[in-house]
Enzyme design. Sequence first.
Site, PDB file in Angstrom:
ATOM      1  N   CYS A   1       1.062  -1.242   0.124  1.00 19.88           N
ATOM      2  CA  CYS A   1      -0.263   0.262   0.265  1.00 19.88           C
ATOM      3  C   CYS A   1       0.410   1.142   0.070  1.00 19.88           C
ATOM      4  CB  CYS A   1      -0.256  -0.082   1.440  1.00 19.88           C
ATOM      5  SG  CYS A   1      -1.823  -1.524   1.054  1.00 19.88           S
TER       6      CYS A   1
ATOM      7  N   HIS B   1      -3.440   6.811   1.588  1.00 21.56           N
ATOM      8  CA  HIS B   1      -3.826   6.278   1.163  1.00 21.56           C
ATOM      9  C   HIS B   1      -5.467   5.494   1.297  1.00 21.56           C
ATOM     10  CE1 HIS B   1      -3.727   1.250   0.476  1.00 21.56           C
ATOM     11  NE2 HIS B   1      -3.529   1.370   1.767  1.00 21.56           N
TER      12      HIS B   1
ATOM     13  N   ASN C   1     -10.215  -0.405  -0.665  1.00 21.74           N
ATOM     14  CA  ASN C   1      -8.746  -0.236  -0.776  1.00 21.74           C
ATOM     15  C   ASN C   1      -8.319  -0.881  -1.535  1.00 21.74           C
ATOM     16  OD1 ASN C   1      -5.983   0.109   0.066  1.00 21.74           O
ATOM     17  ND2 ASN C   1      -6.491  -0.536   2.185  1.00 21.74           N
TER      18      ASN C   1
END
Length: 322
Positions: free
Chosen positions: A112, A249, A279
């Site tokens: 990520c 993020h 996500n």
Amino acid sequence: MLRAVPVGCGHYLPERVVSNAEFEATLDTTDEWIRARTGIERRHFAADDQKTSDLAIEAARAALNDAGLQGSDIDAIVLATATPDQTFPSTATRVQHAIGAGGFAFDMQAVCAGFIYALANADAMIKAGQAKRIMVIGAETFSRILDWTDRGTCVLFGDGAGAVILEAREGDGTSADAGILSTDLHSDGKYNHLLYVDGGVSSTGTIGVLRMQGPEVFKHAVGKLSAAGNTAMEKAGVSPDDVSYVVPHQANLRIISAVANKMSLPIDRIVVTVQDHGNTSAASIPMAMSVARADGRIKSGDLILMEAIGGGLAWGAALMRW
């Protein structure tokens, strides 16, 4: 001094939109449960015949169009992904060929946090004179590595790609310059067990699926993201009041809100797309930035703070002026 200045961005989302309600048929969950705990309402999944490179290529083309450039104008590609097309060669080389870019291309894996790591490397290469125009891409097909029986993970993730083009330009060396002003990178392997995929070429010989200790990741995320963001600002000599937007993020709305509160940043200066994308790992920041550019929020001259954390644990932040 040389600065890595953003000149274009773009993103791509697969056509298939998956609402929270779709999970109710196979999991002990509800739309209300998912929204309350994550802020996610829907996400996109790649088609069976779509690879990570296919998503990345579309995002790359959108960025080129935004910048008014051709593929041949790009002399390096850094592609952040944890879900490459193949073990090797790099997915970036597929993008390079598809858009007709020259120079060199390679993948970067920091899950990520991958896009932040890729930005930092592109910034360094531009300052070192290795390339004059670099495309930085985050692209993922996380739907390929999910355990569909685990309601704690499979409802969280989506697929997509985002791209930003950086160009070498002269700056004065002050915080008023356009371009990347600072980066701050970290990792700590003792937290490997908190977020990982239980497969691998040299360990199991299988692809594996994602495993996560959600509450523990949450605890680390808030503190580490806040610290990295503050450090990036300190390095550039700016304060939270100077930041136009934070593009974090997009993992979980509660994490995003908690970090904003810890850094004393109002929520209306946080770009949030997690409700629509879920996500998307390394793709989440460039996609969110592209959305905010397209809807007119992020404008030339705006100071943007980006921050992310993922498996490793790996985390970091970057400060950039459009």
